[in-house]
Design a protein around this motif. Structure first.
Motif, PDB file in Angstrom:
ATOM      1  N   GLN A 197       0.844  -1.193   0.000  1.00  0.00           N
ATOM      2  CA  GLN A 197       0.000   0.000   0.000  1.00  0.00           C
ATOM      3  C   GLN A 197       0.878   1.240   0.000  1.00  0.00           C
ATOM      4  O   GLN A 197       1.869   1.308   0.699  1.00  0.00           O
ATOM      5  CB  GLN A 197      -0.861   0.021   1.265  1.00  0.00           C
ATOM      6  CG  GLN A 197      -1.950  -1.020   1.265  1.00  0.00           C
ATOM      7  CD  GLN A 197      -3.131  -0.596   0.429  1.00  0.00           C
ATOM      8  OE1 GLN A 197      -3.699   0.445   0.660  1.00  0.00           O
ATOM      9  NE2 GLN A 197      -3.480  -1.393  -0.559  1.00  0.00           N
ATOM     10  N   SER A 198       0.507   2.194  -0.812  1.00  0.00           N
ATOM     11  CA  SER A 198       1.293   3.413  -0.860  1.00  0.00           C
ATOM     12  C   SER A 198       1.010   4.246   0.387  1.00  0.00           C
ATOM     13  O   SER A 198      -0.080   4.213   0.939  1.00  0.00           O
ATOM     14  CB  SER A 198       0.927   4.206  -2.112  1.00  0.00           C
ATOM     15  OG  SER A 198       0.623   5.524  -1.790  1.00  0.00           O
ATOM     16  N   ASN A 199       2.028   4.961   0.820  1.00  0.00           N
ATOM     17  CA  ASN A 199       1.801   5.834   1.968  1.00  0.00           C
ATOM     18  C   ASN A 199       1.694   7.284   1.511  1.00  0.00           C
ATOM     19  O   ASN A 199       2.018   8.209   2.229  1.00  0.00           O
ATOM     20  CB  ASN A 199       2.897   5.656   3.027  1.00  0.00           C
ATOM     21  CG  ASN A 199       4.268   5.903   2.442  1.00  0.00           C
ATOM     22  OD1 ASN A 199       4.389   6.149   1.236  1.00  0.00           O
ATOM     23  ND2 ASN A 199       5.287   5.833   3.280  1.00  0.00           N
ATOM     24  N   ALA A 200       1.229   7.432   0.282  1.00  0.00           N
ATOM     25  CA  ALA A 200       1.105   8.771  -0.292  1.00  0.00           C
ATOM     26  C   ALA A 200       0.180   9.638   0.549  1.00  0.00           C
ATOM     27  O   ALA A 200      -0.779   9.161   1.128  1.00  0.00           O
ATOM     28  CB  ALA A 200       0.569   8.672  -1.712  1.00  0.00           C
ATOM     29  N   PRO A 207      -3.997   4.181  -3.947  1.00  0.00           N
ATOM     30  CA  PRO A 207      -3.413   2.963  -4.513  1.00  0.00           C
ATOM     31  C   PRO A 207      -4.565   2.080  -4.977  1.00  0.00           C
ATOM     32  O   PRO A 207      -5.647   2.126  -4.414  1.00  0.00           O
ATOM     33  CB  PRO A 207      -2.690   2.330  -3.328  1.00  0.00           C
ATOM     34  CG  PRO A 207      -3.351   2.902  -2.119  1.00  0.00           C
ATOM     35  CD  PRO A 207      -3.857   4.260  -2.494  1.00  0.00           C
TER      36      PRO A 207
ATOM     37  N   SER B  83       3.866   6.335  -8.316  1.00  0.00           N
ATOM     38  CA  SER B  83       2.409   6.308  -8.150  1.00  0.00           C
ATOM     39  C   SER B  83       1.687   6.537  -9.475  1.00  0.00           C
ATOM     40  O   SER B  83       0.534   6.946  -9.488  1.00  0.00           O
ATOM     41  CB  SER B  83       1.974   7.382  -7.158  1.00  0.00           C
ATOM     42  OG  SER B  83       2.517   7.116  -5.902  1.00  0.00           O
ATOM     43  N   SER B 213       3.321  12.669  -4.468  1.00  0.00           N
ATOM     44  CA  SER B 213       2.856  11.410  -3.872  1.00  0.00           C
ATOM     45  C   SER B 213       3.798  10.265  -4.251  1.00  0.00           C
ATOM     46  O   SER B 213       4.018   9.342  -3.474  1.00  0.00           O
ATOM     47  CB  SER B 213       1.418  11.095  -4.269  1.00  0.00           C
ATOM     48  OG  SER B 213       1.353  10.769  -5.627  1.00  0.00           O
ATOM     49  N   SER B 214       4.403  10.343  -5.447  1.00  0.00           N
ATOM     50  CA  SER B 214       5.375   9.325  -5.843  1.00  0.00           C
ATOM     51  C   SER B 214       6.644   9.443  -5.008  1.00  0.00           C
ATOM     52  O   SER B 214       7.239   8.445  -4.611  1.00  0.00           O
ATOM     53  CB  SER B 214       5.733   9.464  -7.321  1.00  0.00           C
ATOM     54  OG  SER B 214       4.597   9.260  -8.118  1.00  0.00           O
ATOM     55  N   ARG B 217       6.165   7.929  -1.712  1.00  0.00           N
ATOM     56  CA  ARG B 217       5.891   6.492  -1.682  1.00  0.00           C
ATOM     57  C   ARG B 217       7.098   5.665  -1.223  1.00  0.00           C
ATOM     58  O   ARG B 217       6.972   4.793  -0.393  1.00  0.00           O
ATOM     59  CB  ARG B 217       5.420   6.033  -3.052  1.00  0.00           C
ATOM     60  CG  ARG B 217       4.833   4.662  -2.978  1.00  0.00           C
ATOM     61  CD  ARG B 217       3.868   4.384  -4.095  1.00  0.00           C
ATOM     62  NE  ARG B 217       3.450   2.986  -4.001  1.00  0.00           N
ATOM     63  CZ  ARG B 217       2.743   2.366  -4.890  1.00  0.00           C
ATOM     64  NH1 ARG B 217       2.346   3.001  -5.959  1.00  0.00           N
ATOM     65  NH2 ARG B 217       2.415   1.103  -4.734  1.00  0.00           N
ATOM     66  N   TYR B 218       8.268   5.929  -1.807  1.00  0.00           N
ATOM     67  CA  TYR B 218       9.441   5.149  -1.397  1.00  0.00           C
ATOM     68  C   TYR B 218      10.566   5.998  -0.810  1.00  0.00           C
ATOM     69  O   TYR B 218      11.521   5.475  -0.274  1.00  0.00           O
ATOM     70  CB  TYR B 218       9.974   4.314  -2.567  1.00  0.00           C
ATOM     71  CG  TYR B 218       8.949   3.343  -3.082  1.00  0.00           C
ATOM     72  CD1 TYR B 218       8.503   2.293  -2.283  1.00  0.00           C
ATOM     73  CD2 TYR B 218       8.412   3.495  -4.347  1.00  0.00           C
ATOM     74  CE1 TYR B 218       7.551   1.411  -2.745  1.00  0.00           C
ATOM     75  CE2 TYR B 218       7.452   2.605  -4.825  1.00  0.00           C
ATOM     76  CZ  TYR B 218       7.023   1.571  -4.013  1.00  0.00           C
ATOM     77  OH  TYR B 218       6.075   0.706  -4.475  1.00  0.00           O
TER      78      TYR B 218
END
Ligand SMILES: Cc1cc2nc3c(=O)[nH]c(=O)nc-3n(C[C@H](O)[C@H](O)[C@H](O)COP(=O)(O)OP(=O)(O)OC[C@H]3O[C@@H](n4cnc5c(N)ncnc54)[C@H](O)[C@@H]3O)c2cc1C
Ligand SMILES: Nc1nc2c(ncn2[C@@H]2O[C@H](COP(=O)(O)OP(=O)(O)OP(=O)(O)O)[C@@H](O)[C@H]2O)c(=O)[nH]1
Ligand SMILES: [Mg+2]
Lengths: 210, 449
Positions: A197-200, A207, B83, B213-214, B217-218
């Motif tokens: 799951q993305s933590n955006a 997601p 994303s 948001s991308s 993400r990581y």
């Protein structure tokens, strides 16, 4: 604690020699007289438990029609720990085809790959064209494992996979959750998991909930 | 070859392979052919032998570069936005099980003669030399505005209408300096030129949100990259197609697109065999790209050119903290151009080259008669270049939509640094071929014994 290993196994061989049937027998203990090529499975997995309680999980890649016109992708061979090259004992030409696959493996695959030559359809020995001696001799010359199987009766099927499991170097890393087994890859740092799951922030880019 | 297919796909580039995979999953009978003996077409990754054969047929790769098989050099430089839309397709189709991804370590932007990291943490942002103290405060307000924006809550709009006000007006509202605008528009919204400034701000807003948001993400950069190179992407979708019954034929010469009296598609001829299908999809090179006409019919036209220099380095790019992978954007204004210059670099961390080798691709949209000179500002940032392969590629676009003749031609890979436009292309072609929108359905999970 018993040890667990995961290996990628690729199937090769001429069309209709029984590659998919062998996997089906090994993984589900089934046989189908009129089966079409496997549809809808990325790869199948099956676990073999050895005498010392070591478990070896095979991630089995079937060619899914890409071999018919010699169009396998390098991705197919990549990081394969073992290959089962299948021929049909009732078809001499299928052994010829097996030889070309073995040459291809020796050229393309990792030098440490374990290769098993497998003569399938042993239940049809009345129509045999390839003798055991001939195939065995070739296998010895090339340093391959060899065995005959019948996906139909089940004879020899688990034996060949167990023999491979025993031969594989049991030094590889334990199985990785999801994704293909990567043995040789010296992963200096971990990769990213797309399925996580993305933590955006903000919630705009939800997601996909799959 | 006497079977009849629903769709013949020509070329195994990423666009074609995604389409082929999705069409097979949909239940279509697909025949997928390529004239080359390798997968990927223009989006392939080549080993050293293939790379030299393509660019220097008369020279073999120097031994000191190491083993041939350690190399997978991309022909087009692109990264995957974490994303973004391609990630969604990868996850939905489950091809992620054939692939392994790593982050790109950093994203950099060129400003006043030097490069700086696009901040990925608050710490980095506070220390970043990209803006002065007061400008940072203004920028913070701007980002908060975007982040808090809710379409249905006018209070968050602060008097801005994203569909009416231009991005220029939004920048002005927050008093952002031209340098900051360059940074936001080019290093974050990833626009290649400045045309977006006078257009409604909605698109820029969406791109900035996608970027942030991308990034979130990581953590290190907004990008991810597949181990063994981008060429793995078409291969994985080709496998998806094959698993769902698609037939593959590589190394197959395509001699003719056979049509009936009205110009409608009948089949594809290779030598004296013709395979029939209802529809054909293919990349421009199978439909007369580069030639004036194919059987008297013009099917594709040139729509600009891209220059790309694949550079082999023996060191990381200076000024990037020895990052194993980076993107560097040189915004057009910084070097008096109309289009940005991009640098994409990957290394052995991504299993694309031997240890201690770094592969950087410098690219831009061609504006003059001397393309190689145009990328000089990018090449200069690399330090000593061990070897360099420069090519100028025309970008082709189809003349027709395909609905009339059942011939659906895809576009060439553009100069953007990511795959978002490739996915748009897939969705667009899908709609024309299938007649409805592409809806990603969840796949059956493979049998686990
Ligand atoms: C050059 C720069 C200077 C900044 N200066 C400050 C500062 O002085 N004080 C402060 O509190 N915050 C500053 N920020 C923003 C800060 O880093 C955080 O992004 C902000 O606090 C929002 O946090 P977040 O976790 O919601 O991240 P997000 O909003 O998700 O931000 C992620 C990305 O957005 C971009 N970004 C966010 N804010 C800014 C900004 N103000 N300017 C440019 N890009 C931005 C960056 O690329 C960042 O990596 C700066 C950011 C940048 C890039
Ligand atoms: N008698 C007999 N028939 C077999 C055996 N194994 C497979 N078959 C039959 O051989 C045919 C082909 O088998 P498949 O498993 O589809 O062969 P394949 O190698 O996967 O073929 P492709 O997917 O086309 O490459 C089928 O009709 C099977 O029923 C066997 O051991 N004995
Ligand atoms: Mg099969």
């Amino acid at each position: 604690m018993s040890k667990q290993f995961q290996f990628k196994l690729v199937l090769l061989g001429e069309s209709a020699v029984g590659k998919s049937s062998l996997v089906l027998r090994f993984v589900k203990d089934q046989f189908d007289d009129y089966r079409e090529s496997t549809i809808g499975a990325a790869f199948l997995t099956q676990t073999v438990t050895l005498e010392d309680q070591t478990t070896v999980k095979f991630e089995i890649w079937d060619t899914a029609g890409q071999e018919r016109y010699k169009s396998l992708a390098p991705m197919y061979y990549r990081n394969a720990n073992c290959a089962v090259v299948v021929y049909d004992i009732t078809q001499t030409t299928s052994l010829e085809k097996a030889r070309t696959w073995i040459r291809e493996l020796q050229r393309q695959a990792d030098p440490s790959i374990v290769i098993a030559l497998c003569g399938n359809k042993s239940d049809l020995s009345a129509r045999r064209q390839v003798t055991q001696e001939e195939a065995k001799k070739y296998a010895e010359e090339e340093g391959l494992m060899w065995g005959e199987t019948s996906a139909k009766s089940g004879e020899g099927v688990s034996d060949i996979f167990t023999a491979i499991a025993k031969k594989l170097p049991q030094t590889a890393a334990p199985p990785k959750a999801g994704g293909a087994a990567r043995s040789g890859a010296a992963a200096s740092r971990a990769g990213v998991d797309l399925n996580k799951q993305s933590n955006a922030l903000g919630g705009q880019n939800e997601p996909c909930n799959c | 070859m006497d079977e009849e297919y629903d769709v013949i796909v020509l070329g195994t580039g990423l666009t074609e392979c995604i389409l082929s995979g999705l069409l097979s999953v949909e239940g279509k009978k697909v025949l997928h052919m390529d004239r080359n003996d390798y997968y990927g077409g223009d989006s392939a990754s080549l080993n050293l032998t293939q790379l030299y054969r393509k660019f220097r047929p008369d020279q073999s790769p120097p031994a000191e570069l190491g083993r041939d098989r350690d190399y997978a050099v991309d022909l087009i430089p692109k990264f995957i936005i974490a994303s973004g839309e391609l990630t969604k397709i990868l996850v939905h189709t489950d091809v992620t099980r054939y692939l392994e991804f790593k982050q790109i370590a950093g994203s950099f932007v060129y400003r006043d003669g030097r490069i700086s990291k696009v901040p990925s943490t608050e710490m980095e942002a506070v220390k970043s030399p990209l803006m002065g103290l007061f400008e940072k405060r203004r920028a913070k307000k701007f980002f908060e505005f975007l982040q808090n924006w809710k379409d249905d809550d006018p209070v968050t709009h602060q008097g801005v209408d994203l569909d009416k006000n231009s991005m220029k007006e939004v920048y002005e509202k927050f008093g952002l300096e031209p340098g900051t605008q360059d940074f936001i528009g080019h290093a974050m919204a990833l626009y290649l030129d400045d045309d977006y400034i006078t257009k409604p701000a909605r698109n820029a807003y969406e791109r900035i949100v996608l970027y942030t948001s991308s990034m979130a993400r990581y953590g290190k950069s907004p990008y991810i990259y597949p181990l063994y190179g981008l060429g793995e992407l078409p291969q994985s979708f080709a496998r998806l197609s094959a698993i769902y019954g698609g037939t593959y034929m590589l190394d197959k010469k395509i001699d003719e697109i056979v049509t009936d009296g009205e110009g409608k598609f009948i089949g594809v001829r290779s030598g004296d065999e013709t395979v029939k299908a209802k529809q054909v999809i293919g990349d421009p090179s199978y439909f007369g790209a580069g030639k004036t006409a194919d059987g008297g019919k013009l099917r594709v036209v040139e729509d600009g050119k891209v220059v790309r220099a694949i550079c082999l380095l023996k060191h990381p790019i200076p000024g990037t903290d020895d990052s194993d992978s980076v993107q560097i954007i040189i915004p057009q204004n910084q070097v008096n151009r109309r289009n940005d210059i991009y640098i994409a670099m990957v290394s052995s961390t991504h299993n694309v080259c031997a240890k201690d080798v770094y592969v950087a691709i410098v690219s831009t949209i061609v504006e003059t008669q001397h393309p190689e000179q145009e990328i000089a500002p990018g090449l200069q940032l690399l330090g000593p270049i061990y070897d360099k392969f420069v090519s100028t590629t025309p970008l082709y676009t189809p003349v027709g939509s395909g609905e009339a003749d059942n011939i659906f031609i895809t576009r060439s890979y553009d100069a953007t640094s990511h795959f978002e436009t490739v996915v748009e292309e897939v969705q667009d072609v899908w709609k024309r071929v299938v007649g409805k929108d592409l809806v990603l359905k969840k796949r059956e999970v493979a049998v686990e014994a």
